[in-house]
Design a protein around this motif. Sequence first.
Motif, PDB file in Angstrom:
ATOM      1  N   ALA A   5     -19.358 -17.593 -21.569  1.00  0.00           N
ATOM      2  CA  ALA A   5     -18.889 -18.785 -20.862  1.00  0.00           C
ATOM      3  C   ALA A   5     -19.630 -20.032 -21.302  1.00  0.00           C
ATOM      4  O   ALA A   5     -19.321 -21.127 -20.885  1.00  0.00           O
ATOM      5  CB  ALA A   5     -19.046 -18.584 -19.355  1.00  0.00           C
ATOM      6  N   SER A   6     -20.630 -19.895 -22.138  1.00  0.00           N
ATOM      7  CA  SER A   6     -21.436 -21.050 -22.493  1.00  0.00           C
ATOM      8  C   SER A   6     -21.225 -21.499 -23.925  1.00  0.00           C
ATOM      9  O   SER A   6     -21.556 -22.612 -24.282  1.00  0.00           O
ATOM     10  CB  SER A   6     -22.925 -20.726 -22.284  1.00  0.00           C
ATOM     11  N   SER A   7     -20.696 -20.653 -24.777  1.00  0.00           N
ATOM     12  CA  SER A   7     -20.540 -21.012 -26.183  1.00  0.00           C
ATOM     13  C   SER A   7     -19.190 -21.661 -26.433  1.00  0.00           C
ATOM     14  O   SER A   7     -18.196 -21.304 -25.829  1.00  0.00           O
ATOM     15  CB  SER A   7     -20.680 -19.759 -27.054  1.00  0.00           C
ATOM     16  N   HIS A   8     -19.183 -22.634 -27.356  1.00  0.00           N
ATOM     17  CA  HIS A   8     -17.951 -23.303 -27.747  1.00  0.00           C
ATOM     18  C   HIS A   8     -17.339 -22.516 -28.902  1.00  0.00           C
ATOM     19  O   HIS A   8     -18.036 -22.081 -29.808  1.00  0.00           O
ATOM     20  CB  HIS A   8     -18.241 -24.733 -28.198  1.00  0.00           C
ATOM     21  N   PHE A   9     -16.033 -22.401 -28.922  1.00  0.00           N
ATOM     22  CA  PHE A   9     -15.394 -21.680 -30.018  1.00  0.00           C
ATOM     23  C   PHE A   9     -13.931 -22.093 -30.115  1.00  0.00           C
ATOM     24  O   PHE A   9     -13.343 -22.606 -29.176  1.00  0.00           O
ATOM     25  CB  PHE A   9     -15.494 -20.165 -29.824  1.00  0.00           C
ATOM     26  N   SER A  10     -13.385 -21.882 -31.308  1.00  0.00           N
ATOM     27  CA  SER A  10     -11.947 -22.027 -31.515  1.00  0.00           C
ATOM     28  C   SER A  10     -11.391 -20.618 -31.539  1.00  0.00           C
ATOM     29  O   SER A  10     -11.652 -19.857 -32.490  1.00  0.00           O
ATOM     30  CB  SER A  10     -11.654 -22.750 -32.832  1.00  0.00           C
ATOM     31  N   PRO A  11     -10.656 -20.226 -30.537  1.00  0.00           N
ATOM     32  CA  PRO A  11     -10.293 -18.824 -30.375  1.00  0.00           C
ATOM     33  C   PRO A  11      -9.303 -18.350 -31.431  1.00  0.00           C
ATOM     34  O   PRO A  11      -8.477 -19.116 -31.925  1.00  0.00           O
ATOM     35  CB  PRO A  11      -9.654 -18.788 -28.987  1.00  0.00           C
ATOM     36  N   SER A  12      -9.400 -17.095 -31.782  1.00  0.00           N
ATOM     37  CA  SER A  12      -8.394 -16.483 -32.648  1.00  0.00           C
ATOM     38  C   SER A  12      -7.245 -15.924 -31.822  1.00  0.00           C
ATOM     39  O   SER A  12      -6.164 -15.672 -32.356  1.00  0.00           O
ATOM     40  CB  SER A  12      -9.032 -15.348 -33.465  1.00  0.00           C
ATOM     41  N   SER A  13      -7.494 -15.749 -30.522  1.00  0.00           N
ATOM     42  CA  SER A  13      -6.457 -15.207 -29.649  1.00  0.00           C
ATOM     43  C   SER A  13      -6.790 -15.523 -28.197  1.00  0.00           C
ATOM     44  O   SER A  13      -7.904 -15.916 -27.867  1.00  0.00           O
ATOM     45  CB  SER A  13      -6.327 -13.687 -29.838  1.00  0.00           C
ATOM     46  N   PHE A  14      -5.777 -15.348 -27.349  1.00  0.00           N
ATOM     47  CA  PHE A  14      -5.945 -15.418 -25.897  1.00  0.00           C
ATOM     48  C   PHE A  14      -5.507 -14.079 -25.311  1.00  0.00           C
ATOM     49  O   PHE A  14      -4.946 -13.221 -26.009  1.00  0.00           O
ATOM     50  CB  PHE A  14      -5.098 -16.544 -25.296  1.00  0.00           C
ATOM     51  N   PHE A  15      -5.774 -13.919 -24.015  1.00  0.00           N
ATOM     52  CA  PHE A  15      -5.365 -12.710 -23.316  1.00  0.00           C
ATOM     53  C   PHE A  15      -4.543 -13.097 -22.085  1.00  0.00           C
ATOM     54  O   PHE A  15      -5.046 -13.771 -21.181  1.00  0.00           O
ATOM     55  CB  PHE A  15      -6.595 -11.876 -22.911  1.00  0.00           C
ATOM     56  N   LEU A  16      -3.285 -12.701 -22.087  1.00  0.00           N
ATOM     57  CA  LEU A  16      -2.384 -12.966 -20.964  1.00  0.00           C
ATOM     58  C   LEU A  16      -2.528 -11.856 -19.934  1.00  0.00           C
ATOM     59  O   LEU A  16      -2.368 -10.675 -20.259  1.00  0.00           O
ATOM     60  CB  LEU A  16      -0.938 -13.049 -21.462  1.00  0.00           C
ATOM     61  N   LEU A  17      -2.819 -12.221 -18.702  1.00  0.00           N
ATOM     62  CA  LEU A  17      -3.098 -11.224 -17.663  1.00  0.00           C
ATOM     63  C   LEU A  17      -1.846 -10.751 -16.930  1.00  0.00           C
ATOM     64  O   LEU A  17      -1.919  -9.824 -16.137  1.00  0.00           O
ATOM     65  CB  LEU A  17      -4.095 -11.799 -16.649  1.00  0.00           C
ATOM     66  N   GLY A  18      -0.708 -11.387 -17.167  1.00  0.00           N
ATOM     67  CA  GLY A  18       0.503 -11.008 -16.435  1.00  0.00           C
ATOM     68  C   GLY A  18       0.565 -11.715 -15.099  1.00  0.00           C
ATOM     69  O   GLY A  18       0.383 -12.931 -15.019  1.00  0.00           O
ATOM     70  N   VAL A  19       0.810 -10.961 -14.047  1.00  0.00           N
ATOM     71  CA  VAL A  19       0.865 -11.524 -12.694  1.00  0.00           C
ATOM     72  C   VAL A  19      -0.443 -11.177 -11.999  1.00  0.00           C
ATOM     73  O   VAL A  19      -0.639 -10.032 -11.571  1.00  0.00           O
ATOM     74  CB  VAL A  19       2.062 -10.980 -11.898  1.00  0.00           C
ATOM     75  N   PRO A  20      -1.373 -12.115 -11.901  1.00  0.00           N
ATOM     76  CA  PRO A  20      -2.695 -11.808 -11.341  1.00  0.00           C
ATOM     77  C   PRO A  20      -2.611 -11.338  -9.894  1.00  0.00           C
ATOM     78  O   PRO A  20      -1.881 -11.904  -9.078  1.00  0.00           O
ATOM     79  CB  PRO A  20      -3.435 -13.149 -11.437  1.00  0.00           C
ATOM     80  N   GLY A  21      -3.358 -10.276  -9.619  1.00  0.00           N
ATOM     81  CA  GLY A  21      -3.368  -9.707  -8.277  1.00  0.00           C
ATOM     82  C   GLY A  21      -2.336  -8.632  -8.054  1.00  0.00           C
ATOM     83  O   GLY A  21      -2.408  -7.881  -7.073  1.00  0.00           O
ATOM     84  N   LEU A  22      -1.369  -8.536  -8.973  1.00  0.00           N
ATOM     85  CA  LEU A  22      -0.305  -7.530  -8.835  1.00  0.00           C
ATOM     86  C   LEU A  22      -0.271  -6.596 -10.048  1.00  0.00           C
ATOM     87  O   LEU A  22       0.772  -6.049 -10.387  1.00  0.00           O
ATOM     88  CB  LEU A  22       1.058  -8.226  -8.667  1.00  0.00           C
ATOM     89  N   GLU A  23      -1.427  -6.421 -10.665  1.00  0.00           N
ATOM     90  CA  GLU A  23      -1.493  -5.593 -11.875  1.00  0.00           C
ATOM     91  C   GLU A  23      -1.035  -4.161 -11.629  1.00  0.00           C
ATOM     92  O   GLU A  23      -0.448  -3.521 -12.520  1.00  0.00           O
ATOM     93  CB  GLU A  23      -2.924  -5.585 -12.429  1.00  0.00           C
ATOM     94  N   LYS A  24      -1.261  -3.648 -10.424  1.00  0.00           N
ATOM     95  CA  LYS A  24      -0.915  -2.254 -10.135  1.00  0.00           C
ATOM     96  C   LYS A  24       0.591  -2.006 -10.096  1.00  0.00           C
ATOM     97  O   LYS A  24       1.032  -0.856 -10.203  1.00  0.00           O
ATOM     98  CB  LYS A  24      -1.550  -1.822  -8.809  1.00  0.00           C
ATOM     99  N   ILE A  25       1.369  -3.050  -9.911  1.00  0.00           N
ATOM    100  CA  ILE A  25       2.832  -2.861  -9.852  1.00  0.00           C
ATOM    101  C   ILE A  25       3.529  -3.569 -11.020  1.00  0.00           C
ATOM    102  O   ILE A  25       4.717  -3.887 -10.939  1.00  0.00           O
ATOM    103  CB  ILE A  25       3.408  -3.368  -8.509  1.00  0.00           C
TER     104      ILE A  25
END
Length: 316
Positions: A5-25
């Motif tokens: 959380a402290s380092s600066h970077f140009s990301p090679s990718s992101f991570f999509l979480l879907g619908v947060p809080g409803l991962e089980k369904i």
Amino acid sequence: MLFSASSHFSPSSFFLLGVPGLEKIHVWLSIPFCFIYIMAILGNATLLWVIWVESSLHKPMYLFLSMLALTDMAMPTCILPKMLSIFWIGAQEIAYAACLLQMFLLHALSVMESGTLTAMAYDRYVAICSPLSYTSLLTANTVVKLGIVIFVRALVGVLPAPLLAMRLSFCRSRLISHTYCEHMAVVKLACGDTRLNSLYGLIVIVIVAVADLSFIFISYGLILRAVFRLPSLEARHKALGTCGAHVGVIFMFYAPAVFSFLTHRFGHSVPRHIHVFLANIYLMVPAMLNPIVYGAKTKEIRDHVLKALHLRKSTS
């Protein structure tokens, strides 16, 4: 922690979480989204087929409707494959370039759909308020020029958004609490000053919404004035009936869009999964309902679809 959380970077990718809080369904959530997508593709493909094969439908109104159908097929196609990969196999990673491309396509298609609805309002205005001038004002050449303007406006208006995002560096998590790469969801992950990105996104949305909705409201104000000047009740009913489908489609597109925008910008107390649902409804549900509304409200389309189904049934 997966990411610093402290380092600066140009990301090679992101991570999509879907619908947060409803991962089980997530798997169960994929069922209605698949249904909506299949219905959207089938409905809009049917519209395009009917307009293509019936020469009597080669008119400006139906050419604009073809543009709308193509947009309605493209928009959910941009998000559903990745959404299903998240829901079914947990494939949350999306390449940085692919994320920016998805962002651009989704917002550009939204602007194109708004522009097409505005052009359709102009078509209805000319048809009702200046029927004798309809064929001279809305020629095939004019329709093509309007289509080019709609496309170029979307391209020029939205292209700076991913370009401005490319200049950002990221010092937080690469986790996007969404099913797709929405502009502000990506910008909020960046460190440093993101006011230019936020301001540009807000300006584009406000200008497009205000300009298009203002033109639509003015057009329908003039249409209503012309309709209520007609001598007979039957003539008024027929004139309003030609606008019914378009009004319904306008409401289905702008109502969830405005509500999603307001909750995203100002509804900080609204749960995150509600934000995500609204954003997906805005992109997918109108694409499914538009061909249904036009099929039910437009006699020419309804008759041709029923005729085609009857012929197929009689030959089988």
